[in-house]
Motif scaffolding. Structure first.
Motif, mmCIF file in Angstrom:
data_model
loop_
_atom_site.group_PDB
_atom_site.id
_atom_site.type_symbol
_atom_site.label_atom_id
_atom_site.label_comp_id
_atom_site.label_asym_id
_atom_site.label_seq_id
_atom_site.Cartn_x
_atom_site.Cartn_y
_atom_site.Cartn_z
ATOM 1 N N GLN A 109 -2.347 -3.611 -0.427
ATOM 2 C CA GLN A 109 -1.781 -2.493 0.491
ATOM 3 C C GLN A 109 -1.897 -1.216 0.081
ATOM 4 O OE1 GLN A 109 2.260 -3.797 0.586
ATOM 5 N NE2 GLN A 109 2.030 -5.663 2.080
ATOM 6 N N GLY A 110 -2.017 -1.192 -1.131
ATOM 7 C CA GLY A 110 -2.046 0.315 -1.767
ATOM 8 C C GLY A 110 -2.035 0.127 -3.315
ATOM 9 N N PHE A 111 -2.083 1.274 -3.882
ATOM 10 C CA PHE A 111 -2.005 1.444 -5.413
ATOM 11 C C PHE A 111 -0.538 2.219 -5.764
ATOM 12 C CE2 PHE A 111 -6.432 0.955 -4.192
ATOM 13 C CZ PHE A 111 -6.516 -0.191 -4.903
ATOM 14 N N ARG A 112 0.313 1.400 -6.267
ATOM 15 C CA ARG A 112 1.688 2.147 -6.544
ATOM 16 C C ARG A 112 2.020 2.488 -7.789
ATOM 17 N NH1 ARG A 112 6.668 -2.158 -5.984
ATOM 18 N NH2 ARG A 112 5.698 -2.739 -4.308
ATOM 19 N N MET A 128 6.226 5.223 -5.584
ATOM 20 C CA MET A 128 5.286 5.769 -4.558
ATOM 21 C C MET A 128 3.866 5.062 -4.481
ATOM 22 S SD MET A 128 3.547 9.372 -6.304
ATOM 23 C CE MET A 128 2.557 9.636 -4.837
ATOM 24 N N SER A 129 3.364 5.172 -3.341
ATOM 25 C CA SER A 129 1.995 4.329 -3.345
ATOM 26 C C SER A 129 0.970 5.354 -2.294
ATOM 27 C CB SER A 129 2.234 3.067 -2.573
ATOM 28 O OG SER A 129 2.406 3.149 -1.008
ATOM 29 N N LEU A 130 -0.349 4.958 -2.636
ATOM 30 C CA LEU A 130 -1.450 5.667 -1.785
ATOM 31 C C LEU A 130 -2.623 4.615 -1.445
ATOM 32 C CD1 LEU A 130 -3.891 6.076 -4.197
ATOM 33 C CD2 LEU A 130 -2.096 7.556 -5.050
ATOM 34 N N MET A 131 -3.273 4.695 -0.439
ATOM 35 C CA MET A 131 -4.139 3.922 -0.225
ATOM 36 C C MET A 131 -5.253 4.708 0.609
ATOM 37 S SD MET A 131 -5.007 0.816 0.233
ATOM 38 C CE MET A 131 -5.919 -0.544 1.261
ATOM 39 N N PRO A 132 -6.654 4.353 -0.053
ATOM 40 C CA PRO A 132 -7.713 4.817 0.627
ATOM 41 C C PRO A 132 -8.187 3.958 1.871
ATOM 42 C CG PRO A 132 -8.357 3.585 -0.993
ATOM 43 C CD PRO A 132 -6.969 3.638 -1.178
ATOM 44 N N MET A 133 -8.800 4.546 2.899
ATOM 45 C CA MET A 133 -9.149 3.869 3.883
ATOM 46 C C MET A 133 -10.365 4.544 4.757
ATOM 47 S SD MET A 133 -6.129 3.977 6.590
ATOM 48 C CE MET A 133 -4.630 3.353 5.229
ATOM 49 N N THR A 134 -10.937 3.826 5.586
ATOM 50 C CA THR A 134 -11.850 4.510 6.543
ATOM 51 C C THR A 134 -11.575 4.073 7.930
ATOM 52 O OG1 THR A 134 -13.231 2.624 6.599
ATOM 53 C CG2 THR A 134 -13.836 4.443 5.047
ATOM 54 N N GLY A 135 -11.801 4.827 9.021
ATOM 55 C CA GLY A 135 -11.282 4.761 10.402
ATOM 56 C C GLY A 135 -9.857 5.254 10.606
ATOM 57 N N VAL A 195 -3.831 7.794 2.146
ATOM 58 C CA VAL A 195 -2.472 7.978 2.646
ATOM 59 C C VAL A 195 -1.429 7.943 1.569
ATOM 60 C CG1 VAL A 195 -2.260 5.581 3.358
ATOM 61 C CG2 VAL A 195 -0.913 7.094 4.439
ATOM 62 N N PHE A 196 -0.289 8.485 1.675
ATOM 63 C CA PHE A 196 0.600 8.262 0.520
ATOM 64 C C PHE A 196 2.023 8.130 1.218
ATOM 65 C CE2 PHE A 196 -2.366 11.401 -1.056
ATOM 66 C CZ PHE A 196 -2.542 11.353 -2.480
ATOM 67 N N ASP A 197 2.904 7.110 0.600
ATOM 68 C CA ASP A 197 4.078 7.039 1.095
ATOM 69 C C ASP A 197 5.226 6.633 -0.154
ATOM 70 O OD1 ASP A 197 4.171 4.173 0.531
ATOM 71 O OD2 ASP A 197 2.756 3.874 2.001
ATOM 72 N N GLY A 198 6.266 6.388 0.218
ATOM 73 C CA GLY A 198 7.240 6.157 -0.709
ATOM 74 C C GLY A 198 7.678 4.688 -0.934
ATOM 75 N N VAL A 199 7.018 3.742 -0.449
ATOM 76 C CA VAL A 199 7.012 2.449 -0.394
ATOM 77 C C VAL A 199 8.333 1.892 0.288
ATOM 78 C CG1 VAL A 199 7.066 0.341 -2.083
ATOM 79 C CG2 VAL A 199 6.026 2.427 -2.683
ATOM 80 N N TYR A 200 9.631 2.198 -0.390
ATOM 81 C CA TYR A 200 10.879 1.656 0.106
ATOM 82 C C TYR A 200 11.665 2.892 0.720
ATOM 83 C CZ TYR A 200 9.509 -1.991 -2.846
ATOM 84 O OH TYR A 200 8.799 -3.040 -3.578
#
Length: 889
Positions: A109-112, A128-135, A195-200
């Motif tokens: 789902q990402g890298f935490r 925190m987590s971040l995830m690389p993606m395309t599209g 994309v960056f998020d705070g997980v919980y």
């Protein structure tokens, strides 16, 4: 999956990565002339060991689970922030846990950036987590997750790499203590993103395109902020903020919420406190209202929601522990987040002008309390608002940046973190990774870890070395060092101080062998840890017990007493011993307060000599508390003796014998006792949560706990009817496979034979257990690693000795798995253990020499170890029952 097959391949890969700084040969980087030449051991390590269920046949009760609860952690030892791939936010096992990575899950789902204590069952604070993606950018973690193959993974303590199959992106990263460094290799795409998020929890985010930076923070319990700065080596072309729903306030619940608080965790009886809240948007560090207990309370919130629009409304409820939410009497959320914070989402079609009764029931565990209710109404937002708010800086669920990439283009990104502020996060990033040279960063991390692993050099089979060095790696992940440039943010008074502070100390587990291991090979940092404990005492009023990040009212005993005493009597100095003794006395004489449980039942223990079961029943662990308080008092006695406090020594040695008050002659086991002296029925399951399950499970609990007297084996033997009776008990205990190695109650049990004149039995039992339970496999741990405790138990056993009674400067000898062990004990000294003619069959010690002289003891002193020297064993297939008997007690 046996990981030894990948050893050669992974070694080649790691050597290639760090080619500018390392050669793949032993003997480089010669240290002190008296210490062994530096070798390279990272090739033996795979941090995925323990990420799957144990492949061994484990004795475990229904309340436990043979899972390592570890993740492939990347970062320096004791890092402020570790980084790991995230396959799940939550996973339903026996308990719902926020362990980031599980080997049996198929997507990442990402890298935490995580502060989850590796191998424990608590919360992940400030992730925190971040995830690389395309599209098209997808915010929700499960929806954006990508399939991957374990064959594409490299999992080392300083480096992780994987191919994200759904996006055709190679993701790799390294990390230091406070900063991660990512390198993403993208395909050709006009819409490559991160994309960056705070997980919980939501976070605050701000995009600074002229600096190629994103900065922000997530909030933990309203007092702890995980600040971060992410810096790219590539320009942003698009950026956006995923906006938060509005807090449910007077605009939606005009009359507010009626809050009924109960000083029990079951909503039983009449409420003890009733107040009104205009909204539910709170972080309570302690009690939510005057007159409410700080921990283990329950609450009912009721309010009338008046819809302003017709259509789908999305409710987001962020809470901790147990939560249920009802709309018009229908339960729409039912979650138990064990010792952790989480956000639950419910979508409902509502009608404008209609009234809806909302009821939230909350069941509090230990530590802090969060309660945030938000609602997204069916109103179309201005698409320009997200980018505008991203530039300005605002709260949001997530933030992302997008750019075009060429095929196989590498985009680099550094993420600095801090508990102090954003400026410190940026300073941490610039200090640890001042440029965008990824290979150099990986090499720097490799050097840190090779130095760690070289503190103990071993010889043996390739498989044994893989198990050993992977276990040793896990011994250095926690505790967590909060130092940032000489300062730290204190979880205990919420101020910034100079000095030392450590948290994520699983002391109930780790006092047994993890901390004693650090005393040997990390004495200076042991001093820092103890100074951190004393800072905790000065700022919070108590020594830490299980800080995560601040006091948690979990587990029994106050085993900081043991950690400090064990270190002091083994020569660790550099801390205020008188202040430490003062804090230990407070543990032994005063009830906990300010959210700290301390020794629950200490007033009864001091009055009647035990903790009564009818006062502290189920979950209260009264028998275990009596046993553990007795041991802690033994440690206080040893500290008093070392400080010349003879009166205290005499008093606390007497107190240390109180364990006898919960040993029952009728059953020959521990047994719960009421305030009036009446025993509970034999094998009563209410004695503990761990005694639940089958009758066999309950018996296993009782049999293990009865041995929880490491400080007075002669006294326990006397209770049993003599040494031979205790030997018979141990024989039956091990023969019937009742020993649960994955939990800590009786980790010293295999070594008790040494004190009973049967050292060959210790040799066989320990050797058999290490072979049965530990493997170079993802299922190679026999239970929760508990911040390195289980791994340290293996490390000691494989070397051939163990600190069976922390607080005494004595190590019990077992049977070395490894043929040779060189322990760098500092000051140019090395203690070497050699096992001649060693094999799986030749597990018994025939004879021994210490520094060339015949040695016939089944133990040795800490001073023997720290002076350096050579302990040589001659091994054979049959026990020599005459060896090790001289002064065996």
């Amino acid at each position: 999956m046996n990981l030894i097959n990948n050893h050669t391949i992974k070694s080649i890969v790691i050597c290639f990565i760090v080619t500018a700084f390392y050669s793949c040969k032993d003997g480089n980087n010669q240290g002190d002339a008296n210490t062994p030449a530096k070798k390279e051991f990272l090739g033996y390590v795979d941090t995925r060991v323990g990420t799957a269920a144990s492949i061994a046949d484990i004795t475990v009760t229904e309340a436990e689970e043979p899972m390592g609860y570890v993740s492939p952690i990347v970062g320096n030892p004791s890092a402020l922030t570790h980084w790991t791939p995230q396959t799940a936010k939550w996973t339903e096992r026996i308990v719902t846990v926020p362990v980031p990575y599980w080997y049996d899950q198929e997507k990442i789902q990402g890298f935490r950036g995580t502060r989850y204590p590796n191998g424990a069952v608590v919360g992940d604070w400030g992730p925190m987590s971040l995830m690389p993606m395309t599209g098209e950018v997808v915010i929700e973690a499960e929806a954006r997750a990508s399939k991957f193959s374990h064959d594409s993974e490299i999992a080392k303590p300083h480096y992780y790499s994987v191919k994200l199959d759904d996006y055709n992106i190679k993701a790799e990263f390294t990390a230091a203590s406070k900063t991660a460094f990512f390198q993403f290799t993208y395909p050709e795409s006009k819409t490559s993103s991160v994309v960056f998020d705070g997980v919980y929890v939501p976070g605050y985010y701000k995009v600074i395109p002229e600096k190629n930076e994103i900065e922000g923070y997530t909030v933990i319990a309203g007092h702890f902020k995980n600040h971060f700065v992410a810096k790219f080596d590539k320009k942003f072309e698009v950026y956006n903020l995923d906006m938060l729903p509005n807090v449910v306030d007077a605009n939606l619940v005009p009359e507010g919420f009626k809050a009924e608080y109960y000083n029990n965790d079951k909503l039983e009886g009449k409420p003890d406190v009733i107040v009104n809240h205009s909204e539910l948007n709170y972080d309570w560090l302690k009690e939510p209202a005057k007159g409410v207990k700080a921990d283990f309370f329950s609450a009912r919130y009721t309010g009338t929601f008046v819809a302003r629009h017709t259509g789908e409304h999305t409710f987001e409820l962020t809470t901790k522990d147990g939560t249920r939410m009802y709309i018009n009497g229908n339960m729409v959320i039912d979650e138990w987040k064990y010792r952790a914070t989480g956000t639950n989402v419910h979508k409902a079609n509502l009608t404008k002008g209609e009234k809806y009764e909302i009821r939230i029931e909350y069941y509090d565990g230990s530590s802090t309390t969060e309660m945030h209710l938000r609602c997204s109404e069916p109103v179309e937002l201005d698409p320009k608002l997200g980018p505008q708010m991203a530039l300005k800086g605002a709260d949001g669920n997530a933030v992302y940046v997008t750019f075009a990439t060429k095929d196989q283009e590498k985009v680099k990104m550094k993420v600095g973190t801090s508990l102090i502020d954003i400026a410190q996060a940026r300073a941490n990033m610039e200090e640890e990774f001042p440029d965008f040279d990824f290979k150099k960063a990986v090499a720097k991390g490799a050097e840190v870890w090779e130095n760690e692993l070289n503190m103990i050099q071993v010889e043996g089979s390739e498989d044994d070395k893989s198990i050993f060095y992977t276990a040793l790696t896990k011994c250095f992940v926690n505790p967590r060092n909060l130092n940032e440039g000489g300062r730290y943010f204190s979880p205990f008074d919420y101020q910034v101080h100079e000095g030392n502070m450590y948290t994520d100390l699983s002391i109930w587990d780790t006092f047994r062998s993890l901390h004693p291991l650090w005393v040997i090979i990390k004495p200076e940092e042991t001093t820092d840890i103890i100074n951190g404990m004393l800072n905790t005492y000065k700022q919070g009023g108590w020594l830490p017990k299980w800080p995560n990040p601040w006091y948690r009212s979990i587990m029994m005993g106050t085993h900081a007493d043991a950690v400090i005493t064990d270190a002091y009597i083994k020569g660790i100095r550099g801390f205020d011993a008188e202040l430490a003794f003062e804090a230990m006395l407070k543990n032994a004489t005063e009830k906990g307060n300010r959210g700290f449980s301390g020794r629950v039942g200490i007033d009864y223990f001091n009055d009647i000599g035990y903790v009564p079961t009818d006062i502290f029943g189920f979950y209260g662990e009264p028998v275990a508390r009596t046993l553990e308080f007795s041991y802690d008092d033994y440690c206080i006695a040893q500290m008093a003796k070392a400080l010349g406090k003879e009166d205290h020594y005499t008093d606390f040695m007497k107190r240390s014998k109180r364990y006898i008050n919960v040993l029952d002659k009728e059953t020959g086991l521990v047994r719960g006792k009421k305030l009036n002296g009446e025993w509970l029925p034999p094998f009563d399951k209410s004695i503990s949560v761990w005694a639940q399950g089958t009758d066999h499970d309950t018996e296993v609990y009782y049999k293990n706990h009865t041995l929880l007297v490491p400080h007075d084996i002669p006294g326990l033997a006397e209770f049993m009817g003599g040494d031979e009776k205790l030997v018979e008990y141990l024989d039956d205990f091990f023969d019937k496979d009742m020993y649960y190695v994955g939990d800590e109650f009786s980790m010293h049990a295999p070594y008790m034979y040494n004190s009973l004149g049967k050292p060959w039995k210790t040799q066989k039992v320990v050797r058999d257990m290490l072979a049965k339970y530990f493997f170079n496999d993802v299922g190679g741990l026999p239970g929760n690693d508990d911040c390195g405790q289980v791994s340290s138990w293996y490390v000691f056993g494989a070397m051939g000795f163990y600190p069976a009674n922390p607080g005494d400067p004595i190590y019990q000898i077992c049977s070395p798995v490894l043929n040779k062990v060189d322990i760098n004990v500092g000051k140019g000294k090395v203690f070497t253990i050699i096992a001649n003619n060693n094999s799986k069959k030749n597990m018994y010690i025939q004879s021994a020499t210490l520094n060339g002289k015949p040695y016939n003891l089944s133990w040795f002193h800490h001073n023997d170890l720290m002076q350096g020297g050579e302990l040589i064993f001659e091994m054979g297939p049959e026990p020599n029952k005459n060896w090790g008997l001289q002064n065996n007690k």
